[in-house]
Design a protein around this motif. Structure first.
Motif, PDB file in Angstrom:
ATOM      1  N   THR A 671       0.847  -1.202   0.000  1.00  0.00           N
ATOM      2  CA  THR A 671       0.000   0.000   0.000  1.00  0.00           C
ATOM      3  C   THR A 671       0.879   1.248   0.000  1.00  0.00           C
ATOM      4  O   THR A 671       1.876   1.310   0.729  1.00  0.00           O
ATOM      5  N   LYS A 672       0.508   2.244  -0.779  1.00  0.00           N
ATOM      6  CA  LYS A 672       1.253   3.502  -0.864  1.00  0.00           C
ATOM      7  C   LYS A 672       0.255   4.656  -0.921  1.00  0.00           C
ATOM      8  O   LYS A 672      -0.766   4.588  -1.624  1.00  0.00           O
ATOM      9  N   LEU A 673       0.530   5.746  -0.181  1.00  0.00           N
ATOM     10  CA  LEU A 673      -0.344   6.930  -0.159  1.00  0.00           C
ATOM     11  C   LEU A 673       0.077   7.913  -1.257  1.00  0.00           C
ATOM     12  O   LEU A 673       1.259   8.266  -1.370  1.00  0.00           O
ATOM     13  N   LEU A 674      -0.882   8.346  -2.058  1.00  0.00           N
ATOM     14  CA  LEU A 674      -0.641   9.351  -3.087  1.00  0.00           C
ATOM     15  C   LEU A 674      -1.391  10.631  -2.717  1.00  0.00           C
ATOM     16  O   LEU A 674      -2.475  10.584  -2.088  1.00  0.00           O
ATOM     17  N   THR A 675      -0.823  11.755  -3.069  1.00  0.00           N
ATOM     18  CA  THR A 675      -1.479  13.037  -2.809  1.00  0.00           C
ATOM     19  C   THR A 675      -1.631  13.801  -4.126  1.00  0.00           C
ATOM     20  O   THR A 675      -0.869  13.604  -5.087  1.00  0.00           O
ATOM     21  N   ALA A 676      -2.629  14.674  -4.145  1.00  0.00           N
ATOM     22  CA  ALA A 676      -2.888  15.496  -5.343  1.00  0.00           C
ATOM     23  C   ALA A 676      -2.813  16.969  -4.967  1.00  0.00           C
ATOM     24  O   ALA A 676      -3.324  17.385  -3.918  1.00  0.00           O
ATOM     25  N   LYS A 677      -2.127  17.754  -5.801  1.00  0.00           N
ATOM     26  CA  LYS A 677      -2.011  19.196  -5.595  1.00  0.00           C
ATOM     27  C   LYS A 677      -2.590  19.939  -6.812  1.00  0.00           C
ATOM     28  O   LYS A 677      -2.402  19.509  -7.962  1.00  0.00           O
ATOM     29  N   GLY A 678      -3.252  21.050  -6.550  1.00  0.00           N
ATOM     30  CA  GLY A 678      -3.735  21.879  -7.631  1.00  0.00           C
ATOM     31  C   GLY A 678      -2.794  23.045  -7.887  1.00  0.00           C
ATOM     32  O   GLY A 678      -2.294  23.654  -6.940  1.00  0.00           O
TER      33      GLY A 678
END
Length: 800
Positions: A671-678
């Motif tokens: 499992t790996k956490l991904l983040t999104a930036k605008g």
């Protein structure tokens, strides 16, 4: 005798009765003179007193015999004329005086005894046999002694039995004296020293007793020890041998009895005969039961080590870190291949599992069970005789003897256990079974047999009461910085490189002394890796040491161990919209302000929820809240504000969406956490609101936590905000560890338990073994092939 022998004897007897002349026996001297003249041819010249004239050689022979009698006058009967011994021997030559006198002294009371024809017939047969033996060189005797009576001759025995009027004595004579190769006296002679064997002393003494006691035909007629000595007297006789022979005959003969120093043969079987009969009828299961009981009694005599008796399977032996004595059944002999095979199985296996504490085992092994079986059989037989004393009509003397024999039988069986269990086996430093022969041992060697074993093993430094702290330092495992006290103790019973400790608690004393002498320290470890408590360079008591996986020893001096003093949560402050996610990260720092590894952080939050990865999910309510990271008593806090963004902020147009990280390499199930930036047109970050995550090759939740599926390949993770979409590449590939190297045999079990067992139940584990042995025998190679076949493996072995 056979029927043909009887017919020949009867014909011979009738012929002698027909041609012989009756004579009147007068005085004893006249009797001997008449007998000599009737049986031998002499020089016609007579002495002045009218007796036959002896040659110089005969006179010299009589003198030698007389000299022996005079030298041992206290050992012969009082009635014999010792002072005139030469004349006595000359008067009966070539007979010993006891030959002719016994008939007057002991046989006259017999109802069928014929003092004239009977004696002459006996002596004629006797002389004939003596002449043949001297002529053929079978035996050479200077005189015809009472002990030389040819009882092996069936005609002579028949003549004797006729005079004694008891044909049933035939069995007693042939069993104990002569007439069969296995007669007791003949067998004892063959097994004796050269002097006794050459003189045929057992047979002579037994024959003398038969004549002197007249076969027990008259009550109270015995052969005294003095009469026996005189009857077998000859110039070179060692008188001490007579006593030796008497003792041996009493021990072995079936029809010989004694009253003090008086002896007799009779029809009544003695205890030797009774015990021999009883011994042949003792059942084998009863013998085995008695042997096992005796072995357990001997080995349980001490207060210390308690053995495991007669195991047949490895599962019957405990696998514990403590010295274990294994007493094998006596059917497993030290030199048998089956015994060695059993030992190897017990050493390496514990039921279906591998044995951990192989060095803890010490085996006691029998040399041979023959002695045990013989002594057990004898002990049981004496007890049966005691139970049947009334039926057997034993007299008081015999009953006392039986009681003594029962006590002796128990002692002899105990000694047989000591003598038999003279072998012990251990696992040596090469992980091979080593057998030790302790030689001839007996119960006087130590207070008990286990104590004797331990003394022998201590002398060879195989077992010890204690070790020094420096021994632990010298043998410290290179891979261990901290050595758990349990592992320390276990090493003394699992590794053949270490001596066995008599008591596992000796490790506590060694650790306590090591701490007190500043050689090692005794510590515990907290969850964050700090040493607590710490016992270092101070006095420590034996009782304060705990043997467990949670307590350790470390070498002095103890290094400065970094430990956690603070946690910083990033970001330290944040603003987020209701129901939006935000990731947080925790960093740990030591007392020097240097970052240290931080694992197993506990996350908590207000105003929303937070998972184990530090991803905060804001709730619907606005306000000021906190996110907390904790490890033990150390905590770090971040302040977070939840509120709707103002209209001006919302007017900013999002031009790009960036996923971090942009590429992922995972193994199935990871499992790996991904983040999104605008980002706006100028590349400035704009806080995103609600985003939509999608993925192939796995699943992803609303917070961006992607869990790889079971299939390998290239996949995509996408995030969508409104009409904007961005993606990241995901590569899923299994990790295929491969290792090769040489494992010392001391580490085989650890390698299996600590590495292989974790993967044994999974699919995909492939274990390839390359084995090289430098000194295997052909038999061992064949045994390996058989075992490989039994395991369903390829049995081809390359031999160089």
């Amino acid at each position: 005798m056979t029927p043909e022998d009887h017919r020949d004897f009867t014909a011979f007897k009738k012929m002698l009765d027909r041609v012989s002349k009756p004579i009147m026996m007068s005085a004893e001297s006249e009797t001997s003179e008449i007998i000599r003249r009737r049986l031998f041819e002499w020089d016609p010249t007579l002495t002045l007193d009218g007796k036959v004239s002896l040659s110089k050689e005969a006179v010299q022979t009589c003198k030698k015999y007389a000299d022996w009698v005079k030298a041992h006058r206290s050992q012969v009967p009082d009635w014999f004329p010792v002072s005139n011994a030469e004349e006595a021997f000359e008067a009966t030559y070539p007979f010993h005086p006891m030959v002719l006198s016994v008939f007057d002294r002991k046989w006259q009371a017999l109802p069928r005894f014929q003092r004239t024809r009977g004696v002459l017939r006996l002596l004629a047969l006797w002389v004939s046999r003596a002449y043949r033996e001297n002529y053929t060189g079978a035996h050479e005797d200077a005189l015809i002694g009472l002990g030389t009576a040819p009882l092996e001759d069936p005609f002579f025995r028949a003549a004797i039995l006729e005079q004694l009027d008891e044909e049933r004595l035939e069995g007693a004579i042939t069993t104990d004296i002569s007439g069969k190769n296995e007669s007791h006296a003949i067998r004892l002679d063959s097994d004796s020293s050269a002097a006794i064997k050459r003189a045929r002393l057992h047979r002579k003494v037994a024959t003398v007793i038969l004549f002197e006691s007249n076969g027990g035909r008259t009550h109270g007629t015995y052969a005294t020890a003095q009469e026996v000595r005189l009857a077998v007297a000859e110039p070179d006789l060692d008188i001490g041998n007579v006593e030796t022979v008497l003792e041996a005959l009493l021990k072995d003969c079936y029809f010989l009895s004694a009253e003090g120093t008086s002896y007799k043969f009779s029809l009544q079987p003695n205890l030797n005969k009774i015990i021999a009969d009883r011994k042949t009828n003792v059942p084998i299961p009863e013998i085995d039961e008695r042997i096992h009981a005796a072995i357990e009694e001997v080995f349980n005599a001490g207060d210390g080590l308690k053995p495991t008796f007669f195991p047949e399977k490895s599962s019957e032996i405990q696998d514990i870190p403590a010295l274990s004595l294994i007493v094998l059944s006596p059917v497993y002999r030290a030199k048998d291949e089956a015994t060695l095979k059993l030992l190897k199985t017990m050493a390496w296996e514990h039921g279906t599992s591998a044995r951990t504490y192989k060095s803890a085992l010490v085996w006691a092994i029998a040399d041979n069970d023959t002695a045990l079986e013989g002594e057990a059989r004898t002990a049981i037989a004496w007890e049966k005789i005691s139970d049947e004393a009334d039926q057997l009509r034993l007299d008081e003397r015999q009953r006392r003897e039986v009681t003594e024999k029962i006590g002796r039988g128990k002692r002899d069986l105990k000694e047989a256990v000591w003598r038999t269990y003279k072998h012990i086996a251990i696992l040596d430093k090469n992980n091979e079974i080593s057998m030790m022969d302790l030689g001839l041992i007996h119960s006087s060697a130590a207070r008990n047999l286990i104590e004797f074993y331990l003394l022998q093993l201590k002398q060879k430094d195989i077992i010890t009461n204690s070790v020094t702290p420096n021994f632990l330092v010298k043998n410290w495992p290179p891979a261990f910085k901290e050595w758990s006290t349990k592992s320390v103790r276990d090493a003394f019973f699992a590794s053949p490189q270490f001596p066995r400790l008599l008591s596992p608690d000796a490790v506590k004393d060694t650790i306590a002394r090591g701490v007190s002498n500043s050689i090692i320290a005794y510590v515990g470890k907290t969850v964050d890796g700090r040493y607590d408590p710490v016992y270092s360079k101070k006095s420590m008591r034996f009782e304060d040491v705990e043997i467990s996986d949670e307590m350790f020893i470390v070498k002095e001096p103890i290094g400065t161990e970094p430990h956690l003093v603070s946690i910083v949560v990033e970001p330290g402050q944040a603003q987020i919209e209701p129901n939006a996610p935000m990731p947080f990260k925790a960093k740990g720092y030591d007392e020097k302000g240097e970052e240290i590894e931080l694992k197993n952080v506990s996350w908590t939050a207000t105003g929303g929820s937070i998972n184990d990865l530090g991803v905060f999910q804001a709730g619907p309510n606005e306000g000021s809240f906190t996110v907390t990271a904790a490890k033990g008593t150390i905590i770090g806090i971040s302040l977070i504000t939840i509120r709707e963004m103002d209209i001006a902020s919302r007017k900013a147009e999002i031009k790009h969406i960036l996923i971090c990280p942009g590429e992922l390499e995972l193994c199935p199930g990871e499992t790996k956490l991904l983040t999104a930036k605008g980002l706006d047109a100028n590349g400035q970050e704009i806080r995103l609101g609600k985003v939509t995550w999608n993925a192939t090759g796995g699943i992803i939740d609303e917070n961006g936590a992607f869990s790889a599926g079971p299939n390998e390949g290239a996949f995509k993770v996408t995030v969508t905000v409104g009409e904007l979409t961005s993606s990241a590449d995901v590569k899923i590939e299994k990790i295929r560890p491969k290792w090769n190297g040489e494992i010392p045999h001391q580490r085989w079990t650890q390698f299996y338990n600590r590495i292989l067992t974790k993967f044994a139940v999974r699919k995909g584990l492939k274990l390839t073994v390359t084995m090289e042995i430098s000194d295997a025998s052909k038999e061992e190679i064949e045994e390996m092939k058989v075992t490989l076949r039994e395991l369903g493996l390829n049995d081809e072995i390359e031999v160089r």
